[in-house]
Design an enzyme around this catalytic site. Structure first.
Site, PDB file in Angstrom:
ATOM      1  N   GLU A 161     -37.306  49.973  -1.090  1.00  0.00           N
ATOM      2  CA  GLU A 161     -37.988  51.008  -1.876  1.00  0.00           C
ATOM      3  C   GLU A 161     -39.353  51.327  -1.281  1.00  0.00           C
ATOM      4  O   GLU A 161     -39.785  52.486  -1.237  1.00  0.00           O
ATOM      5  CB  GLU A 161     -38.162  50.549  -3.328  1.00  0.00           C
ATOM      6  N   ILE A 165     -39.366  38.553   6.600  1.00  0.00           N
ATOM      7  CA  ILE A 165     -38.333  39.492   7.015  1.00  0.00           C
ATOM      8  C   ILE A 165     -37.098  38.691   7.411  1.00  0.00           C
ATOM      9  O   ILE A 165     -37.105  37.962   8.401  1.00  0.00           O
ATOM     10  CB  ILE A 165     -38.819  40.370   8.187  1.00  0.00           C
ATOM     11  N   PHE A 219     -28.560  55.343  -2.696  1.00  0.00           N
ATOM     12  CA  PHE A 219     -29.987  55.610  -2.925  1.00  0.00           C
ATOM     13  C   PHE A 219     -30.372  55.601  -4.401  1.00  0.00           C
ATOM     14  O   PHE A 219     -31.389  56.161  -4.784  1.00  0.00           O
ATOM     15  CB  PHE A 219     -30.400  56.939  -2.283  1.00  0.00           C
ATOM     16  N   LYS A 277     -33.585  43.589  12.472  1.00  0.00           N
ATOM     17  CA  LYS A 277     -32.797  44.780  12.799  1.00  0.00           C
ATOM     18  C   LYS A 277     -32.472  45.578  11.539  1.00  0.00           C
ATOM     19  O   LYS A 277     -32.585  46.814  11.518  1.00  0.00           O
ATOM     20  CB  LYS A 277     -31.514  44.376  13.531  1.00  0.00           C
ATOM     21  N   LYS A 328     -40.491  39.929  -0.271  1.00  0.00           N
ATOM     22  CA  LYS A 328     -41.095  40.787  -1.298  1.00  0.00           C
ATOM     23  C   LYS A 328     -40.353  42.109  -1.472  1.00  0.00           C
ATOM     24  O   LYS A 328     -40.731  42.923  -2.312  1.00  0.00           O
ATOM     25  CB  LYS A 328     -42.564  41.066  -0.961  1.00  0.00           C
ATOM     26  N   GLY A 329     -39.309  42.355  -0.706  1.00  0.00           N
ATOM     27  CA  GLY A 329     -38.566  43.604  -0.864  1.00  0.00           C
ATOM     28  C   GLY A 329     -39.085  44.689   0.049  1.00  0.00           C
ATOM     29  O   GLY A 329     -40.293  44.811   0.270  1.00  0.00           O
TER      30      GLY A 329
END
Length: 731
Positions: A698, A622, A234, A626, A694-695
């Site tokens: 976070e 994506i 993390f 999953k 795009k991530g």
């Protein structure tokens, strides 16, 4: 080239390393075994600030099995070539272990005991007596002296606030949070002459390699860092911490491999944390709900020996179309160990403040919170004036409101009840910038029809092994089982830190590029080979599926990689790449979310229970649904912890962390987790990178805490401006 068929990307595939993990065959850093290995235990300072005046190590050295007690009085001088302010602005080399008598914070490493067994080292460490000249530390954010930095302003803030129809002057306080991964941080260090090998829990293999090279003044290539698996991090592994240097130092001093693993208690001062904040937001809007001005003062905890910054100001400067904004970001040096990035770094803090303030304005105006946000939707980035690549936040509101049943929300606080429980609903936006960094990769396509791809990135849990294998498999036209993606070794090509939601964009782009190169090599070999069924075919008309090259639209005409390479006496094709983000027209590129929460608050006891939660994401393409769900649900769980449970408690008299364990530092457990759901808007962002991602990792925590806080207000009518929200605050 014809579009390469996509069979793996976008499919909900299970983790390629899942079987290794559930059967216990995945080896983590501290689980390796070096021949002749001994054990080390750090002795931590029992004061929060001061100097060491003496050691009594006789009793420790008399313990059977204890080999050495090392401290600043007998340790060698380490070169510590300066590496501060290096790549990615990561701090380095500020805690120089065993080099002088200073104590910088409670728990500071003052000695290490090396023993033939862990028990001997532990017992020896308990017998080391250290005398100090102690001073009272400053560990309270409210008592520190702020240091100004990073100001930002646009427009006329004073005039905007003076002319606003509604103004609110609010101060929010956010507690320090610790990462608390399942796997403790640990290091095994072994010297072979002037060559150092370490097995280390790290999110940045090349960064740890560089740090150890500079500390011990050995050539970079003489340091090898190995880390194939991480049991959660993390952000706690984004730098090389002092215990790794201690392990390497001890190994060199005793002439044997040394294993050093931090305890759960030591994790609270041996690695970093999300810093505490005091964030003042003076904000104004007109009667139609349009924001006119915002004045923000942000005080952030840092250590006395390093200045830690994170991008907490971004949401307050750019999430909404506010004409006038002024921000003062101030660090407050304290006698604590250095903070480090924690999931949703900066943004999770900034979004909590902005989205809580938006809810307070909506209540003052008697306006629906989603409608207020719609009215302040910008058409371009308010901070940079750059056009957006994609920004579908309004669509996130629309989809989320429909799926969550937002129309059932009663805008009047304390209006809904279920027996003794007060029921409330809240919403919050989320944003996280899309990061991308240079990355290298190396690939091989073997004559047996398999492929290998290597790079020195990490996998702390999001599924790097799996997602990169998906990208490689589709680019090469192979099945997942035919691709071996390798990571976690500094001998592999260099990569950026595994964090900041940039792994898929950076490493994925390098993986895509190197595999495209390999496929192109094979196609060219085939169309130029007179014995190939593809001889003379235009290279751009050839695609690969299941390891077989064929003409697009004519699957019968083709051959396999194996047939092609074998006939040409090639045991492999090889390629490497150094990916760099393309430079083009400046765009504002971020991922966005809308999070909806429903809570129940016990009207008598003040207990808060999250009943259900939904988040809708604008996160581009994506790669693995999953894995995305694992990220989204995990981020919501982390946000529940931030909102309701997590709070590091410090005894300001001596700097001791009072709740440095999982009995006192509360994190969500299964019983705390209700119905959670994630929705991903279909689409991609080709301005962001070749993959269109795009991530996500976070983003998924950003917006969770303010959605819960806003729901608590809707349920109770009481606005709590301090995280975590406790029962005491609601009584």
């Amino acid at each position: 080239m014809s579009p390469q068929p996509q069979a793996a990307v976008g499919a909900p595939l299970s983790r390629v390393d899942g079987r290794l993990k559930v059967t216990g065959k995945a080896q983590y850093a501290a689980e390796f075994n070096a021949e002749g290995m001994v054990h080390a235990v750090i002795v931590d300072a029992s004061i929060g600030r001061g100097r060491i005046t003496g050691f009594d190590t006789d009793a420790a050295e008399a313990v059977p099995g204890v080999l050495r007690v090392i401290h600043h009085g007998n340790a060698p001088t380490l070169p510590y070539r300066d590496n501060s302010g290096g790549s990615n602005n990561l701090p380095g080399n500020k805690v120089r272990v065993f080099q002088d008598d200073r104590v910088l914070f409670h728990g500071f490493p003052v000695a290490v005991v090396v023993g033939t067994t862990l028990e001997a080292a532990q017992h020896g460490a308990s017998l080391v007596k250290v005398s100090y000249d102690a001073q009272r530390p400053t560990t309270d954010l409210a008592e520190g002296e702020p240091v100004a930095g990073r100001p930002y302003s646009r427009g006329d803030v004073e005039a905007g606030l003076r002319d606003a129809d509604v103004t609110l002057d609010l101060t929010y306080h956010l507690a320090r949070n610790h990462h608390n991964p399942m796997e403790m941080h640990g290091t095994i260090a072994r010297w072979d002459g002037n060559r150092l090998t370490v097995w280390d829990k790290t999110q940045w293999v090349p960064g740890t390699q560089l740090e150890l090279s500079t500390v011990f003044d050995v050539p970079l290539d003489n340091v090898r860092v190995i880390n194939p698996f991480i049991g959660g991090a993390f952000g706690s592994g984004l730098r090389c911490w002092p215990h790794t240097v201690v392990a390497a130092l001890a190994a060199r001093e005793v002439g044997r491999p040394v294993k050093l693993t931090l305890t759960r208690r030591q994790m609270y001062f041996g690695t970093g944390f999300r810093p505490s904040y005091a964030y003042r937001m003076h904000i104004g809007a007109d009667r139609n709900g349009r924001l006119v001005a915002s004045d923000q003062i942000i005080d952030a905890e840092t250590s006395s020996y390093e200045t830690f910054n994170e991008a907490v100001t971004g949401p307050g400067a750019s999430l909404y179309a506010t004409p006038s904004v002024r921000q003062a970001y101030r660090t407050v040096p304290l006698d604590v160990n250095s903070p480090i990035w924690m999931r949703g770094p900066g943004a999770a803090t900034g979004v909590y403040v902005v989205e809580s303030a938006m809810d307070e304005i909506a209540h003052e105006l008697g306006m629906d919170p989603i409608e207020l946000r719609r009215r302040n939707e910008p058409t371009q980035d308010p901070q940079s004036n750059a056009p957006y690549s994609t920004r579908r936040l309004v669509e996130c509101y629309t989809v989320g409101a429909r799926e969550f049943g937002w129309d059932r929300r009663n805008p009047r606080p304390r209006a809904r009840r279920d027996g003794d429980w007060l029921i409330g609903m809240g919403v919050a936006s989320g944003v996280y910038h899309t990061g991308v960094a240079p990355a290298q990769s190396r690939g091989r396509l073997n004559a047996d029809g398999t492929a290998e791809v290597e790079c020195a990135t990490s996998d702390m849990g999001p599924g790097t092994y799996t997602s990169q294998t998906q990208v490689a498999a589709d680019a090469l036209g192979l099945g997942m089982r035919a691709v071996d993606f390798r990571l976690g070794d500094s001998r592999y090509p260099q990569t950026p830190p595994h964090g900041g939601s940039m792994t898929m964009a950076s490493i994925g782009s390098a993986t895509l590029d190197v595999c495209n190169q390999l496929r192109t090599q094979a196609i060219r070999l085939a169309v130029e080979d007179e014995d190939s069924p593809l001889y003379g075919v235009a290279a751009e008309d050839v695609v690969v599926r299941n390891g077989r090259l064929h003409v697009q639209g004519n699957p019968a005409r083709g051959e396999t990689y194996k047939q092609l390479l074998t006939r040409n006496d090639r045991d492999r094709l090889e390629a490497s790449t150094s990916f760099s983000p393309p430079r083009g027209e400046q765009r504002s590129i971020s991922a966005y979310s809308a999070t909806f929460a429903e809570v129940a608050v016990d009207s008598t006891l003040g207990l808060v229970r999250v009943r259900r939660m939904l988040s809708v994401y604008d996160a581009g393409r994506i790669i693995s649904p999953k894995l995305a769900d694992s990220q989204a649900l995990g981020g919501m769980v982390g946000g529940i912890g931030q909102a309701l449970l997590e709070h590091t408690v410090t005894d300001h008299r001596d700097g001791r962390i009072v709740n440095a364990d999982l009995a006192g530092y509360l994190v969500p457990v299964n019983a705390d987790i209700p119905e959670l759901r994630a929705i991903y808007l279909e689409g991609e962002d080709r301005d962001a990178n070749a993959l269109g991602v795009k991530g996500l990792a976070e983003l998924v925590i950003c917006g969770v805490a303010p959605a819960i806080a806003n729901a608590v207000f809707n349920a109770t009518g009481r606005r709590v401006r301090e995280l975590p929200i406790t029962a005491e605050a609601l009584l």
